[in-house]
Scaffold this active site. Structure first.
Site, PDB file in Angstrom:
ATOM      1  N   SER A 149      20.834  66.786  29.795  1.00 24.46           N
ATOM      2  CA  SER A 149      21.325  67.548  28.643  1.00 24.46           C
ATOM      3  C   SER A 149      22.489  66.848  27.966  1.00 24.46           C
ATOM      4  O   SER A 149      22.957  67.303  26.918  1.00 24.46           O
ATOM      5  CB  SER A 149      21.777  68.945  29.095  1.00 24.46           C
ATOM      6  OG  SER A 149      22.804  68.849  30.073  1.00 24.46           O
ATOM      7  N   HIS A 170      13.906  67.869  27.165  1.00 19.76           N
ATOM      8  CA  HIS A 170      14.990  68.766  27.550  1.00 19.76           C
ATOM      9  C   HIS A 170      14.552  70.227  27.494  1.00 19.76           C
ATOM     10  O   HIS A 170      14.361  70.794  26.419  1.00 19.76           O
ATOM     11  CB  HIS A 170      16.200  68.543  26.641  1.00 19.76           C
ATOM     12  CG  HIS A 170      17.393  69.350  27.031  1.00 19.76           C
ATOM     13  ND1 HIS A 170      18.270  69.891  26.111  1.00 19.76           N
ATOM     14  CD2 HIS A 170      17.859  69.719  28.254  1.00 19.76           C
ATOM     15  CE1 HIS A 170      19.210  70.552  26.742  1.00 19.76           C
ATOM     16  NE2 HIS A 170      18.982  70.470  28.043  1.00 19.76           N
ATOM     17  N   GLU A 182      13.289  70.261  23.709  1.00 15.56           N
ATOM     18  CA  GLU A 182      13.695  69.180  22.825  1.00 15.56           C
ATOM     19  C   GLU A 182      13.036  67.882  23.287  1.00 15.56           C
ATOM     20  O   GLU A 182      13.175  67.500  24.452  1.00 15.56           O
ATOM     21  CB  GLU A 182      15.218  69.013  22.831  1.00 15.56           C
ATOM     22  CG  GLU A 182      15.957  70.175  22.191  1.00 15.56           C
ATOM     23  CD  GLU A 182      17.458  70.045  22.279  1.00 15.56           C
ATOM     24  OE1 GLU A 182      18.137  70.383  21.298  1.00 15.56           O
ATOM     25  OE2 GLU A 182      17.970  69.612  23.333  1.00 15.56           O
ATOM     26  N   ASN A 220      22.800  71.427  22.277  1.00 18.57           N
ATOM     27  CA  ASN A 220      24.103  71.249  22.903  1.00 18.57           C
ATOM     28  C   ASN A 220      25.124  70.602  21.971  1.00 18.57           C
ATOM     29  O   ASN A 220      26.325  70.852  22.103  1.00 18.57           O
ATOM     30  CB  ASN A 220      23.973  70.430  24.187  1.00 18.57           C
ATOM     31  CG  ASN A 220      23.460  71.276  25.334  1.00 18.57           C
ATOM     32  OD1 ASN A 220      23.592  72.497  25.315  1.00 18.57           O
ATOM     33  ND2 ASN A 220      22.870  70.645  26.330  1.00 18.57           N
TER      34      ASN A 220
END
Length: 314
Positions: A149, A170, A182, A220
């Site tokens: 991440s 992800h 992702e 993120n």
């Protein structure tokens, strides 16, 4: 004439090989490295959607705990999905579990897999060592993917000789419930690899989005600075944790306030991501460390998983 014939055959053969290499890979067999929360979740959703799964971790005890967690999760899914037909629910659980095998030796099980998904500790050196070793044993067509991440996918891919067949994949916690995946493309990742991973994500019942190899990807990169700014707002004494959470829930329509979400994600996870970004760009104000976050993590107050963090949980 013979020379012309040979050249034509070579041309056709080369074209066929190029065409084959340009085709997407249909991912049927998946090897998941790491039996923790994320790895077990990935293994579960892959097996539940008709894929054959090999789950790998360091010890049999870890793998036994992973299987137990997967079974408990599957029974919750089955209870809801097959509420009117408990027998079908039991069959679903049994069939899914039978699709998952386990091993403590990653190198011995990757030779025939279509996809290797790594979900181990967020440490670049450890990930590089793992992929460098697996690169020697995996089939030429096998795609490698990391569930990291926070780390650069390119830095991990460079440990292998298959940079064109390496990408980020992800998932979000909890994997069985969260719809987003992702798909991260490095400058070397082939379009075929990206398309194969997008198709695989859809086969899992997920919604894939694609992103370049930028720190934090999409979610993120936007989420962590928001969480860290909430911490700084509180550290300055501008507002209480409770009022900040209430403001974001009622004012922005968020289901959780930032402090509740920090505790849910894990304070150690947020700290690790921020520390990694700070190392890459120490001058960026978004990536500055937090004294209160560092203190809580040092005291092993990590949020909901330890029962203490910015809040206390019973």
């Amino acid at each position: 004439m013979a020379f012309v014939t040979r050249q034509f055959v070579r041309s056709v053969s080369s074209s066929s090989t190029a065409s084959a290499s340009a085709k997407k890979i249909i991912i049927k067999h998946v090897t998941v490295i790491g039996g923790g929360l994320m790895g077990a979740g990935i293994a579960q959703v892959a097996a539940a959607t008709g894929h054959t799964v090999m789950l790998v971790d360091q010890t049999e005890d870890i793998l036994a705990k992973s299987r137990k967690g997967i079974e408990e999760s599957l029974r919750k899914v089955a209870k809801k999905k097959f509420a009117e037909n408990p027998k079908a629910g039991d069959e679903f659980v049994e069939k899914t579990l039978n699709s998952i095998s386990t091993s403590t030796d990653a190198a011995s099980v990757v030779h025939s897999t279509d996809l290797v998904v790594e979900a181990i500790v967020e440490n670049l050196k450890v990930k590089n060592e793992l992929f460098k070793r697996l690169d020697k044993f995996a089939s030429e067509h096998t795609i490698f993917a990391s569930n990291t991440s926070s780390l650069h996918i390119t830095d991990i891919a460079n440990a292998t000789t298959r940079q064109d067949r390496f990408a980020g994949l992800h998932f979000f916690n909890p994997v069985p419930m969260m719809k987003l995946v992702e798909v991260i493309k490095t400058p070397m990742t082939s379009q075929k690899t990206v398309e194969s991973l997008i198709d695989f994500s859809k086969a899992l019942g997920k919604h894939p989005v694609s992103c370049k190899d930028t720190p934090g990807f999409i979610v993120n990169r936007l989420l962590v600075p928001y969480l860290m700014e909430a911490i700084r707002l509180h550290e300055r004494g501008d507002a209480s944790k409770e009022d900040i959470d209430t403001a974001m829930k009622l004012g922005a329509g968020y289901p959780m306030g930032p402090f509740e979400l920090l505790d849910y994600v894990g304070l150690d996870t947020t700290k690790f991501i921020t520390d990694g970004w700070h190392e890459m760009d120490a001058k960026n104000p978004l990536f500055q460390p937090s004294p209160s976050l560092n203190k809580l993590v040092a005291e092993n107050k990590l949020g909901k998983k330890t029962g203490e963090g910015y809040y206390k949980y019973k």
